[in-house]
Write a protein that holds these residues in place. Structure first.
Motif, PDB file in Angstrom:
ATOM      1  N   VAL A 265      42.454  10.533 -12.327  1.00 49.64           N
ATOM      2  CA  VAL A 265      43.085   9.220 -12.419  1.00 49.64           C
ATOM      3  C   VAL A 265      42.156   8.220 -11.743  1.00 49.64           C
ATOM      4  O   VAL A 265      41.895   8.319 -10.537  1.00 49.64           O
ATOM      5  N   ALA A 281      50.133  13.711 -11.119  1.00 50.86           N
ATOM      6  CA  ALA A 281      49.325  12.545 -10.792  1.00 50.86           C
ATOM      7  C   ALA A 281      49.960  11.751  -9.653  1.00 50.86           C
ATOM      8  O   ALA A 281      49.249  11.187  -8.814  1.00 50.86           O
ATOM      9  N   THR A 313      47.873   9.945 -22.783  1.00 49.26           N
ATOM     10  CA  THR A 313      48.639  10.919 -22.015  1.00 49.26           C
ATOM     11  C   THR A 313      49.600  11.666 -22.912  1.00 49.26           C
ATOM     12  O   THR A 313      49.904  11.241 -24.024  1.00 49.26           O
ATOM     13  N   LEU A 325      53.509   8.360 -13.688  1.00 49.55           N
ATOM     14  CA  LEU A 325      52.648   9.212 -12.882  1.00 49.55           C
ATOM     15  C   LEU A 325      53.311  10.532 -12.506  1.00 49.55           C
ATOM     16  O   LEU A 325      52.629  11.527 -12.264  1.00 49.55           O
ATOM     17  N   ALA A 330      46.967  13.653 -18.540  1.00 53.48           N
ATOM     18  CA  ALA A 330      45.940  13.112 -19.434  1.00 53.48           C
ATOM     19  C   ALA A 330      45.683  14.066 -20.590  1.00 53.48           C
ATOM     20  O   ALA A 330      45.636  15.285 -20.417  1.00 53.48           O
ATOM     21  N   GLY A 334      40.560  12.194 -18.280  1.00 53.52           N
ATOM     22  CA  GLY A 334      41.116  11.296 -17.304  1.00 53.52           C
ATOM     23  C   GLY A 334      41.716  10.039 -17.907  1.00 53.52           C
ATOM     24  O   GLY A 334      41.635   9.809 -19.120  1.00 53.52           O
ATOM     25  N   VAL A 337      44.317   3.581 -14.504  1.00 51.01           N
ATOM     26  CA  VAL A 337      45.615   2.924 -14.287  1.00 51.01           C
ATOM     27  C   VAL A 337      45.440   1.758 -13.324  1.00 51.01           C
ATOM     28  O   VAL A 337      44.457   1.677 -12.582  1.00 51.01           O
TER      29      VAL A 337
END
Length: 341
Positions: A265, A281, A313, A325, A330, A334, A337
């Motif tokens: 992330v 995440a 995602t 999150l 993902a 990655g 955000v």
């Protein structure tokens, strides 16, 4: 012989049956998985009216409007975000009567090390709180017959479902499990509606944990099964049901990570955060940004939804241009955000 009217009358029961039946038919045609409830942009100020303890480790709180207006309408399965005195935001199911807009009822089990539950257990009458919602990610759908399965404090969203279906005159049955009878709130009260339809099944009665066959006993092909409780209970029931059966569930803990793979992330204007295969995440981001807010940790409350600037995602309920999150992962290596918008 006269028959007394059912307790907890629900004036919207007929409308609910018609609307949910239509929604269910449309859902069946589309074949799509039900999406989490959308965020509700509404804040309500309430006051704690009563605090009691139906079990040693459970607090039951009654919340009434702080002003003259009635509380927002809600339906069985709904939840509210509670802003606690410290500013912490936590989400709890409404467990009272959907037809009564003068009071919201919440029951919370103490969780060791849980800051939110600890604050709920310290509430006193007269305390003012702010709520956001209600929203419903666990709606009650019309069906010829209903089987409700609750594990421990999982009875909270189930209780108003039982009252709604009973008031509508529909067949239903409730099985409530727990470590012992003293740890099982609300179901003794529900048993007064129809004692022969409620089974309170403690683990300490000499039979051990109930099996899926025991929990699903009597469920026919048209029975809608609603289950709320520990993840192992939900998964046991899910696996035991034949394909195509109507099964609705809600868990009070984050969903397990299955087939996870690591990804990164990238925080706009900040560091890159490595997300291990077995962590979310949200967990990884909070290690570098401990002020990152969250509530339900299951994707539907919207607290940890942030703008998704790049990447794609999966398992993401946040909608276009955003990501949750707490549950999303993902698709590739990655995502990027923005935590400040």
């Amino acid at each position: 012989m006269s028959v007394a009217p059912p307790p907890y009358p629900n004036r919207g029961a007929t409308t609910l049956s018609a609307v949910t039946a239509l929604a269910q038919r449309l859902s069946a045609r589309s074949g799509r998985r039900r999406r989490p409830a959308r965020a509700v942009d509404r804040t309500v100020t309430v006051e704690v009216r009563t605090v009691r303890h139906p079990c040693d480790d459970v607090v039951a709180v009654e919340l009434v409007p702080a002003g003259p207006a009635p509380l927002p309408a809600w339906r069985a399965g709904a939840q509210v975000d509670v802003e606690l005195p410290s500013g912490l935001l936590r989400q709890y199911s409404l467990c009272g009567d959907p037809a009564d807009r003068t009071v919201y009822r919440i029951a919370v089990r103490a969780v060791p090390g849980g800051e939110g539950s600890a604050q709920m257990h310290r509430l006193t009458p007269g305390t003012r709180l702010r709520l956001r919602g209600p929203r419903n990610a666990f709606p009650l759908a019309a069906a010829p017959d209903h089987l409700f399965l609750a594990g421990g404090i999982g009875i909270t969203p189930i209780a108003p479902m039982v009252r709604t279906v009973h008031a509508a005159g529909l067949p239903w049955r409730l099985v409530h499990t727990g470590r012992d009878l003293a740890s099982m709130p609300l179901s003794a009260e529900l048993a007064t509606l129809a004692p022969d339809r409620v089974l309170r099944r403690p683990d300490d009665d000499g039979r051990g944990l109930p099996t899926a066959a025991e929990l699903l006993a009597g469920a026919g092909a048209g029975t809608a099964v609603y289950c709320c409780g520990p993840p192992p209970m939900i998964e046991t029931v899910r696996r035991a049901l034949p394909a195509g059966r109507r099964f609705h569930s809600e868990r009070f803990s984050p969903p397990p990570i299955r087939d996870g793979r690591p990804f990164t992330v990238r925080i706009a204007g900040g560091p890159d955060v490595a997300v291990p295969a077995d962590r979310t995440a949200l967990d990884a981001v909070r290690a570098v940004r401990p002020d990152m807010p969250y509530s339900c940790r299951q994707g539907f409350c919207g607290t940890c939804h942030v703008p998704l600037l790049a990447g794609t995602t999966r398992d993401d309920p946040a909608g276009p241009g955003r990501t949750a999150l707490c549950v999303a992962r993902a698709d590739g290596d990655g995502v990027v955000v923005d935590l400040d918008r």
